[in-house]
Write an enzyme that holds these catalytic residues in place. Structure first.
Site, PDB file in Angstrom:
ATOM      1  N   TYR A 143       0.807  -1.123  -0.197  1.00  0.00           N
ATOM      2  CA  TYR A 143       0.082  -0.158  -0.071  1.00  0.00           C
ATOM      3  C   TYR A 143       0.916   1.369   0.135  1.00  0.00           C
ATOM      4  CZ  TYR A 143      -3.559   3.327   1.571  1.00  0.00           C
ATOM      5  OH  TYR A 143      -4.469   4.281   1.615  1.00  0.00           O
ATOM      6  N   ASP A 238       9.148   3.126   0.205  1.00  0.00           N
ATOM      7  CA  ASP A 238       7.987   3.669   0.975  1.00  0.00           C
ATOM      8  C   ASP A 238       8.233   3.446   2.471  1.00  0.00           C
ATOM      9  OD1 ASP A 238       6.013   4.416   2.422  1.00  0.00           O
ATOM     10  OD2 ASP A 238       4.460   3.621   0.806  1.00  0.00           O
ATOM     11  N   LYS A 266       3.320   8.406   9.194  1.00  0.00           N
ATOM     12  CA  LYS A 266       3.208   7.801  10.672  1.00  0.00           C
ATOM     13  C   LYS A 266       4.122   8.628  11.468  1.00  0.00           C
ATOM     14  CE  LYS A 266       0.561   4.423   8.342  1.00  0.00           C
ATOM     15  NZ  LYS A 266       0.550   3.829   7.066  1.00  0.00           N
TER      16      LYS A 266
HETATM   17  C1  PLP Z   1      -0.008   4.064   5.863  1.00  0.00           C
HETATM   18  C2  PLP Z   1       0.812   4.031   4.372  1.00  0.00           C
HETATM   19  C3  PLP Z   1       0.703   5.073   3.429  1.00  0.00           C
HETATM   20  C4  PLP Z   1      -0.534   5.950   3.438  1.00  0.00           C
HETATM   21  O1  PLP Z   1      -0.077   6.907   4.599  1.00  0.00           O
HETATM   22  P1  PLP Z   1      -1.417   8.143   4.772  1.00  0.00           P
HETATM   23  O2  PLP Z   1      -0.789   9.038   5.751  1.00  0.00           O
HETATM   24  O3  PLP Z   1      -2.371   7.203   5.490  1.00  0.00           O
HETATM   25  O4  PLP Z   1      -1.769   8.619   3.453  1.00  0.00           O
HETATM   26  C5  PLP Z   1       1.673   4.899   2.346  1.00  0.00           C
HETATM   27  N1  PLP Z   1       2.588   3.918   2.458  1.00  0.00           N
HETATM   28  C6  PLP Z   1       2.486   2.825   3.513  1.00  0.00           C
HETATM   29  C7  PLP Z   1       3.457   1.746   3.617  1.00  0.00           C
HETATM   30  C8  PLP Z   1       1.631   3.077   4.338  1.00  0.00           C
HETATM   31  O5  PLP Z   1       1.768   1.948   5.680  1.00  0.00           O
END
Ligand code: PLP
Length: 430
Positions: A143, A238, A266
């Protein structure tokens, strides 16, 4: 036990789609109604009905030192007196950028944004602008936020709701998104060969957390690094989940592989809406106003968000032992979960790296999305409720990693393990 939450959920659905502002909060896959939270402190969540829970979500990661951590609370209270936003530069943004650079040494320039989604979306645009190529590769079950390009085989939220194709994402956009199974280096090599000189970027969660926790196989990230270097492809890590969680320098440091661009979210905001992307100057200088790749944000670098994130990151940098403490706690939990589950006779796998851990009910190794999806996730859903009733708040989907905070002490971990023993006995006897 949940009357007030039920009433609030009823009311919420009259004015908020599905009653929630982010789909995974709705408990839809695990069934039942979500619990409404009144507050939290340290390792504990308190709901509106007076129930309390040991928290394994921790706001999906940011509360790595526990909720309402005093220094962050104080810093926000002090800072807010000077107004909440200016739309003009502040010294604090430089402090934040310098701190990030000192924690991730291969970052020359870093741009602050407001979410992980924005960070990944912007990093991809930059990679495309920099290389002049359109396609990119992502991995099934990873994601990267909800920007159009990424909503193809995108892990937890979509897997939880069994969404295969997202209405609203045009075929044109989806066609530029190439996907491979996680940990399948051969498939990546094939895609890159087949789309020679068309692939702008490979983006990956260096430790996947959106299909449960799935660590990279030995040599996998190194292989991606080699392919990207050989083919002029931008490697994007990411690190929205892994950044500042697996080490001060995130997965890059923990796994000793450098990406070209890194995205954060996060933990970086300590619970405030913050994201960031950064990397080598050669690439980052293509971002406006230095270059022509446009990216902007009215509230980016917001002072309240910056002071919260800065205070947390500084503590993580200065008290490096936090990482060994987190790991020790996670390993202690893992051992306890292992004992509890092995007693039950139900086949399971526990994947863990650093302070990321998850259980899949499978008799096969879980190494990619297909093996995660083949697990007995219906059983996990029942387990979720059996744990919740016992005051343990797990992520409400088998496709999510659990987030360990350093506020968890042995007492809470033991309570969790005991609850799991009970819950397994209850579910398997029924
Ligand atoms: C949570 C998450 C996102 C998205 O971040 P948001 O602040 O919810 O937009 C992108 N990449 C990873 C790996 C994530 O866990």
């Amino acid at each position: 036990m949940y009357e007030s939450s039920r009433a609030l959920f009823e009311r919420a659905q009259q004015s908020i789609p599905g009653g929630v502002n982010s789909p995974v909060r709705a408990f839809k896959s695990v069934g039942g109604d979500p619990v409404f939270i009144r507050g939290a402190k340290g390792a504990w969540l308190y709901d509106v009905d007076g129930n309390q829970y040991i928290d394994y979500i921790n706001s999906w990661g940011p509360m790595i030192l526990g909720h309402a951590w005093e220094p962050v609370v104080k810093a926000i209270q002090e800072k807010v007196k000077d107004s909440t936003s200016f739309g003009a530069p502040t010294a604090l943004e430089i402090d934040m950028a310098e701190l990030i650079k000192s924690m991730a040494p291969n970052i020359d320039l870093v741009r602050m944004v407001n979410s992980g989604t924005e960070a990944c979306m912007s990093a991809l645009r930059l990679a495309r602008g920099y290389t002049g190529r359109n396609k990119f590769i992502k991995f099934e079950g990873c994601y990267h936020g909800h920007a159009d390009s990424f909503l193809v085989k995108a892990g937890s939220g979509l897997a939880t709701f069994n969404i295969q194709k997202v209405p609203g994402v045009t075929a044109g956009v989806a066609n530029d998104t190439l996907t491979c199974a996680y940990n399948d280096l051969g498939a990546v090599q094939e895609l890159v060969t087949h789309h020679k000189d068309q692939v702008a970027a490979i983006i990956i969660e260096p430790v996947a957390g959106n299909m449960g926790c799935i660590p990279p196989a030995e040599g996998f990230l190194e292989g991606l690094r080699r392919i990207c270097t050989e083919e002029g492809i931008v490697l994007i890590f990411d690190e929205v989940m892994t950044g500042f969680r697996l080490a001060p320098g995130g997965a890059q440091e923990r796994l000793s592989v450098d990406a070209d661009l890194v995205t954060y979210g996060k933990v970086i905001g300590a619970g405030m809406p913050v994201g960031a992307f950064g990397g080598k100057k050669e690439i980052m200088q293509h971002i406006a106003p230095l270059g022509k790749v446009y990216q902007a944000g009215t509230l980016s670098g917001n002072p309240i968000a910056m002071i919260a994130g800065y205070t947390l990151l500084k503590a993580l940098q200065e008290r490096n032992e936090i990482y060994s403490e987190l790991e020790e706690k996670t390993l202690y939990l893992k051992q306890g979960l292992d004992e509890a589950l092995s007693l039950s006779g139900k086949p399971y796998r526990i994947n863990q790296l650093g302070s990321m851990i998850s259980i899949h009910f499978s008799d096969q190794p879980v190494t990619d999305f297909a093996s995660a999806a083949a697990s007995d996730n219906a059983f996990f859903n029942r387990l979720f409720h059996a744990m919740l009733r016992r005051g343990i708040y797990l992520p409400p989907s088998a496709f999510e990693t659990w987030f360990i905070s350093n506020a968890l002490e042995k007492a809470e971990l033991d309570q969790t393990i005991a609850a799991l023993k009970e819950a397994m006995a209850e579910l398997l006897s029924a």
